[in-house]
Design a protein around this motif. Structure first.
Motif, mmCIF file in Angstrom:
data_model
loop_
_atom_site.group_PDB
_atom_site.id
_atom_site.type_symbol
_atom_site.label_atom_id
_atom_site.label_comp_id
_atom_site.label_asym_id
_atom_site.label_seq_id
_atom_site.Cartn_x
_atom_site.Cartn_y
_atom_site.Cartn_z
ATOM 1 N N MET A 55 8.386 -26.968 -8.808
ATOM 2 C CA MET A 55 8.154 -25.574 -9.184
ATOM 3 C C MET A 55 9.043 -24.645 -8.368
ATOM 4 O O MET A 55 9.367 -23.539 -8.801
ATOM 5 N N TYR A 56 9.415 -25.081 -7.169
ATOM 6 C CA TYR A 56 10.336 -24.335 -6.306
ATOM 7 C C TYR A 56 11.400 -25.299 -5.792
ATOM 8 O O TYR A 56 11.073 -26.290 -5.133
ATOM 9 N N SER A 57 12.646 -25.013 -6.101
ATOM 10 C CA SER A 57 13.756 -25.819 -5.599
ATOM 11 C C SER A 57 15.002 -24.958 -5.561
ATOM 12 O O SER A 57 15.287 -24.217 -6.508
ATOM 13 N N SER A 58 15.753 -25.042 -4.456
ATOM 14 C CA SER A 58 17.012 -24.301 -4.362
ATOM 15 C C SER A 58 18.095 -24.933 -5.212
ATOM 16 O O SER A 58 19.140 -24.313 -5.441
ATOM 17 N N PRO A 70 19.077 -25.755 -8.859
ATOM 18 C CA PRO A 70 18.587 -25.269 -10.157
ATOM 19 C C PRO A 70 17.855 -26.356 -10.937
ATOM 20 O O PRO A 70 18.294 -27.502 -11.008
ATOM 21 N N ASN A 71 16.708 -25.978 -11.501
ATOM 22 C CA ASN A 71 15.875 -26.919 -12.234
ATOM 23 C C ASN A 71 15.388 -26.239 -13.506
ATOM 24 O O ASN A 71 14.856 -25.135 -13.471
ATOM 25 N N LEU A 72 15.545 -26.924 -14.628
ATOM 26 C CA LEU A 72 15.324 -26.325 -15.941
ATOM 27 C C LEU A 72 13.912 -25.780 -16.120
ATOM 28 O O LEU A 72 13.712 -24.751 -16.749
ATOM 29 N N TYR A 73 12.912 -26.465 -15.548
ATOM 30 C CA TYR A 73 11.530 -26.136 -15.895
ATOM 31 C C TYR A 73 10.760 -25.410 -14.785
ATOM 32 O O TYR A 73 9.563 -25.167 -14.934
ATOM 33 N N SER A 74 11.399 -25.069 -13.695
ATOM 34 C CA SER A 74 10.666 -24.488 -12.568
ATOM 35 C C SER A 74 9.925 -23.211 -12.952
ATOM 36 O O SER A 74 8.749 -23.032 -12.623
ATOM 37 N N MET A 75 10.580 -22.304 -13.650
ATOM 38 C CA MET A 75 9.946 -21.034 -14.004
ATOM 39 C C MET A 75 8.789 -21.244 -14.973
ATOM 40 O O MET A 75 7.747 -20.582 -14.874
ATOM 41 N N ASP A 76 8.955 -22.170 -15.933
ATOM 42 C CA ASP A 76 7.863 -22.460 -16.860
ATOM 43 C C ASP A 76 6.650 -22.998 -16.114
ATOM 44 O O ASP A 76 5.513 -22.615 -16.400
ATOM 45 N N LEU A 77 6.895 -23.890 -15.167
ATOM 46 C CA LEU A 77 5.788 -24.474 -14.408
ATOM 47 C C LEU A 77 5.103 -23.422 -13.547
ATOM 48 O O LEU A 77 3.870 -23.404 -13.432
ATOM 49 N N ARG A 78 5.891 -22.551 -12.926
ATOM 50 C CA ARG A 78 5.286 -21.481 -12.121
ATOM 51 C C ARG A 78 4.389 -20.592 -12.984
ATOM 52 O O ARG A 78 3.254 -20.283 -12.623
ATOM 53 N N SER A 79 4.908 -20.161 -14.121
ATOM 54 C CA SER A 79 4.145 -19.266 -14.992
ATOM 55 C C SER A 79 2.864 -19.931 -15.470
ATOM 56 O O SER A 79 1.817 -19.278 -15.604
ATOM 57 N N LEU A 80 2.942 -21.219 -15.721
ATOM 58 C CA LEU A 80 1.805 -21.947 -16.272
ATOM 59 C C LEU A 80 0.765 -22.300 -15.214
ATOM 60 O O LEU A 80 -0.438 -22.235 -15.465
ATOM 61 N N LEU A 81 1.219 -22.635 -14.002
ATOM 62 C CA LEU A 81 0.319 -23.225 -13.015
ATOM 63 C C LEU A 81 0.021 -22.351 -11.800
ATOM 64 O O LEU A 81 -1.092 -22.373 -11.273
#
Length: 323
Positions: free
Chosen positions: A197-200, A202-213
């Motif tokens: 969910m947090y990584s320096s 770049p990760n495709l799904y980090s923002m989606d996971l943050r918003s969801l969880l």
């Protein structure tokens, strides 16, 4: 004399050209060379405390992205030597066949092992679940005063994370964390999953996971979120949704608000490389394989250590909770 001087000058020029070429073509190699010479800063250093070695300390270890190689064997042997009560495997286990992984990891007590499947494990999903004696990709369990929640973040069709369309899992997560937060026996809530969910990096799904969880994590007081997928070690400040740093300290936290996020994709497969550092990132390491060791003390304190395969503790942090 002039000939010798010319030769010396030419040699120096050639050396500069070679070193410059290596630096440009393979900066990670140069970075690791400086790291091995001790020229990179270590932010937090281990504290020698007899209390950490007592029988009253619970050891929780975590790592992922192992592969089948000598680095992975070393990591697993070091995990075994730490004598943990709980072993969290964060996905992309052998990145080979399930048979290879089972043979590689048989030195560990599988009754202590809990897995969150990675995208590299899906072809043999049922074999991994069967070996780990779990019936689904997401589940929870309690150990003493710690509540653990495993979340499945693996991709489904249309290049989307499975969790984004899995209403049943989302409901399970909310109900599970609500119950854990209401349980007076629970002092710590630890979530583990594969994708960050947090990584320096770049990760495709980090923002989606943050918003969801993360709003749910904030609501129910999740303390630590541990993931793999990126082949590095990284630790954040305590943060709440979204990117809100609640404590700027680097090493010690007194009853922090929000979660500390830890990427521990350092089981032994390979290394990715950091090219930037986000504002919430405290520690980055793309040079060492190793594992995270969480020491749970009786006075509602967690001491976390990232232990490299060399045996050196290259990061440590402490969280204290008020009674």
């Amino acid at each position: 004399m002039k000939t010798k001087q010319k030769i010396a000058i030419i040699s120096i020029i050639i050396s500069i050209i070679v070193i410059s070429s290596i630096t440009i073509l393979n900066p990670q190699l140069v970075d690791r060379a400086f790291y091995r010479m001790g020229l990179q800063e270590q932010i937090c250093f281990p504290v020698i405390n007899e209390e950490f070695q007592s029988d009253n300390v619970t050891n929780i270890v975590a790592a992922s992205d192992f592969g089948i190689n000598e680095n992975s064997i070393k990591t697993l042997k070091n995990i075994q030597s730490s004598n943990p009560e709980v072993i969290l495997m964060l996905g992309d286990l052998g990145q080979s066949t399930s048979k290879d992984w089972i043979e590689l990891s048989e030195l560990l007590d599988r009754n202590k092992m809990y897995i969150a499947l990675g995208d590299g494990d899906l072809l043999e999903r049922n074999e991994y679940l069967r070996y780990s004696a779990i019936t689904d990709d997401y589940y929870s369990f309690d150990y003493q005063n710690i509540h653990f929640l495993a979340i499945s973040t693996n991709e489904e069709k249309n290049n989307e994370l499975g969790i984004l369309s899995d209403v049943i899992q989302i409901d399970f997560i909310k109900d599970d964390l609500s119950n854990a937060a209401d349980d007076p026996k629970t002092d710590w809530i630890v979530v583990f999953l594969h994708h960050p969910m947090y990584s320096s990096i770049p990760n495709l799904y980090s923002m989606d996971l943050r918003s969801l969880l993360q709003p749910t994590f904030d609501l129910y007081g999740v303390d630590l979120v541990i993931n793999g997928h990126k082949h590095v070690y990284e630790r954040t400040n305590p943060v709440t949704f979204n990117n809100t740093i609640t404590d700027n300290e680097n090493c010690s936290y007194d009853d922090p608000n929000g979660q500390i996020y830890l990427t521990v994709g350092t089981g032994g497969h390979s290394h990715h490389q950091f090219k930037q550092k986000q504002s919430w990132s405290v520690v980055q390491n793309h040079n060492d394989f190793g594992f995270l060791n969480l020491k749970i003390l009786e006075d509602r304190t967690i001491v976390g250590e990232f232990i490299a395969n060399s045996g050196k503790i290259v990061d440590t942090f402490e969280i204290k909770k008020n009674v």
